[in-house]
Design a protein around this motif. Structure first.
Motif, short mmCIF file in Angstrom:
data_model
loop_
_atom_site.label_atom_id
_atom_site.label_comp_id
_atom_site.label_asym_id
_atom_site.label_seq_id
_atom_site.Cartn_x
_atom_site.Cartn_y
_atom_site.Cartn_z
N THR A 136 60.23 -3.37 111.74
CA THR A 136 60.65 -3.73 110.38
C THR A 136 60.79 -2.50 109.49
O THR A 136 61.75 -2.35 108.73
N GLU A 137 59.81 -1.61 109.59
CA GLU A 137 59.84 -0.38 108.79
C GLU A 137 61.02 0.51 109.17
O GLU A 137 61.63 1.15 108.31
N SER A 138 61.35 0.54 110.46
CA SER A 138 62.49 1.33 110.93
C SER A 138 63.80 0.79 110.37
O SER A 138 64.68 1.56 109.94
N VAL A 139 63.93 -0.55 110.36
CA VAL A 139 65.14 -1.18 109.81
C VAL A 139 65.27 -0.86 108.32
O VAL A 139 66.35 -0.49 107.84
N ASN A 140 64.18 -1.00 107.59
CA ASN A 140 64.19 -0.71 106.14
C ASN A 140 64.51 0.76 105.87
O ASN A 140 65.25 1.09 104.94
N TYR A 141 63.94 1.63 106.70
CA TYR A 141 64.19 3.08 106.57
C TYR A 141 65.67 3.38 106.77
O TYR A 141 66.28 4.13 106.00
N ALA A 142 66.25 2.78 107.81
CA ALA A 142 67.66 3.03 108.12
C ALA A 142 68.56 2.49 107.01
O ALA A 142 69.48 3.19 106.56
N LEU A 143 68.32 1.28 106.55
CA LEU A 143 69.18 0.67 105.52
C LEU A 143 69.06 1.40 104.18
O LEU A 143 70.06 1.62 103.49
N THR A 144 67.84 1.79 103.83
CA THR A 144 67.62 2.48 102.56
C THR A 144 68.38 3.80 102.51
O THR A 144 69.05 4.12 101.52
N ASN A 145 68.28 4.57 103.59
CA ASN A 145 68.96 5.87 103.62
C ASN A 145 70.47 5.74 103.82
O ASN A 145 71.22 6.59 103.35
N PHE A 147 72.45 3.44 102.52
CA PHE A 147 73.13 3.00 101.30
C PHE A 147 72.62 3.69 100.03
O PHE A 147 72.87 3.22 98.92
N SER A 148 71.94 4.82 100.20
CA SER A 148 71.43 5.55 99.03
C SER A 148 72.54 6.28 98.29
O SER A 148 72.40 6.63 97.12
N GLY A 149 73.65 6.52 98.98
CA GLY A 149 74.76 7.25 98.36
C GLY A 149 74.64 8.76 98.48
O GLY A 149 75.50 9.49 97.97
N LYS A 150 73.60 9.23 99.14
CA LYS A 150 73.39 10.67 99.31
C LYS A 150 73.67 11.09 100.74
O LYS A 150 73.19 10.46 101.68
N LEU A 151 74.45 12.16 100.91
CA LEU A 151 74.79 12.64 102.24
C LEU A 151 73.54 13.09 102.99
O LEU A 151 73.42 12.87 104.20
N ASP A 153 70.57 11.88 102.78
CA ASP A 153 69.86 10.69 103.27
C ASP A 153 70.58 10.09 104.47
O ASP A 153 69.94 9.64 105.43
N PHE A 154 71.91 10.09 104.41
CA PHE A 154 72.70 9.52 105.52
C PHE A 154 72.44 10.31 106.80
O PHE A 154 72.39 9.73 107.89
N ARG A 155 72.29 11.63 106.67
CA ARG A 155 72.03 12.47 107.84
C ARG A 155 70.71 12.08 108.52
O ARG A 155 70.56 12.26 109.73
N LYS A 156 69.77 11.54 107.76
CA LYS A 156 68.47 11.17 108.32
C LYS A 156 68.58 10.01 109.31
O LYS A 156 67.72 9.86 110.19
N ILE A 157 69.63 9.19 109.16
CA ILE A 157 69.73 8.00 110.01
C ILE A 157 70.74 8.15 111.13
O ILE A 157 71.03 7.18 111.83
N THR A 158 71.29 9.36 111.30
CA THR A 158 72.25 9.54 112.40
C THR A 158 71.66 9.18 113.76
O THR A 158 72.39 8.66 114.61
N PRO A 159 70.36 9.43 114.03
CA PRO A 159 69.82 9.00 115.32
C PRO A 159 69.87 7.48 115.53
O PRO A 159 70.04 7.01 116.66
N PHE A 160 69.73 6.72 114.44
CA PHE A 160 69.82 5.27 114.55
C PHE A 160 71.23 4.85 114.95
O PHE A 160 71.43 3.95 115.77
N LEU A 161 72.22 5.50 114.36
CA LEU A 161 73.61 5.20 114.70
C LEU A 161 73.94 5.68 116.11
O LEU A 161 74.74 5.07 116.82
N ASP A 162 73.31 6.80 116.52
CA ASP A 162 73.48 7.29 117.89
C ASP A 162 73.04 6.23 118.91
O ASP A 162 73.66 6.08 119.97
N THR A 163 71.98 5.51 118.56
CA THR A 163 71.48 4.46 119.45
C THR A 163 72.55 3.41 119.70
O THR A 163 72.78 2.98 120.84
#
Length: 232
Positions: A136-145, A147-151, A153-163
């Protein structure tokens, strides 16, 4: 305009000339490979092997483990696909284009789930993605970063998208090796995610490559569907 140019060129300021040339060659052969796939030409596999082999080297230098796993798998599946496409069936014809059966869909889903879980385990082990968060925390972490609007923050979730992209490309490559029409649907979905992903990571040539991949994948779907309709 200058900001756009800087966004594309800045990551290459510290790159070696050799790596820039290799990335360009790998991207070029990747595009050539998908072009041959669209044409249902067996040259999709040798040209693809050249591309993926170069990317295996580059990705090991870039520490992009998920993408590295993808390209090792691509290389292996290209050898398998090369064999499958060149194999002569009992009716003296090569393997035809077909739609996925129920069993194919089950296998494809299984490949996607298994691959995604494997990548998550690897990424959490090497702390590429946060390994102290539950599901649950991982999902919230990914969604928060996301849609934050900051590049940054988006870079932080690239591993999630890699999955996601690793799982979907593994499944798509298996379907392509077996000449299933739906392989193009998975390539399209994966390319849509990969295009911004590679630009954000700072690999412009590869981002352009996946943009071309998307166009060719859409064309490939309609081309294969037309060929399939002719034989049914």
């Amino acid at each position: 305009m200058n900001q756009l140019i800087d966004f594309f060129t800045d990551p290459y300021q510290s790159a070696t000339t050799l790596n820039i040339i290799l990335e360009f060659i790998a991207a070029l052969f990747g595009v050539i490979s998908v072009f041959y796939a669209k044409k249902e030409n067996i040259l999709v596999f040798p040209t693809g092997i050249i591309s993926t082999a170069i990317y295996v080297y580059l990705l090991s230098r870039w520490n992009l483990y998920g993408d590295l796993i993808i390209n090792i798998y691509y290389t292996i599946m290209s050898i398998y696909g090369w064999y499958m496409w060149s194999r002569v069936m009992d009716n003296n014809k090569h393997i035809p284009i077909t739609r996925t059966t129920k069993m194919d869909k089950i296998k494809t889903t299984g490949i996607f789930i298994f691959t995604s879980i494997f990548v998550i385990i690897v990424y959490r082990h090497f702390n590429v993605m946060p390994n102290n968060l539950n599901f649950t925390e991982s999902v919230n972490y990914a969604l928060t970063n996301m849609f934050s609007g900051k590049l940054s923050d988006f870079r932080k979730i690239t591993p999630f998208l890699d999955t996601f992209t690793t799982g979907i490309f593994f499944a798509g490559m298996w379907l392509m090796a077996n000449k299933k029409l739906e392989n193009w649907t998975l390539w399209i979905a994966g390319n849509i995610v990969s295009i911004p992903l590679y630009f954000v990571k700072g690999y412009g040539f590869t981002g352009i490559q996946y943009t071309i991949f998307l166009i060719l994948a859409i064309q490939g779907y309609f081309s294969w569907r037309k060929l399939l309709n002719k034989t049914t």
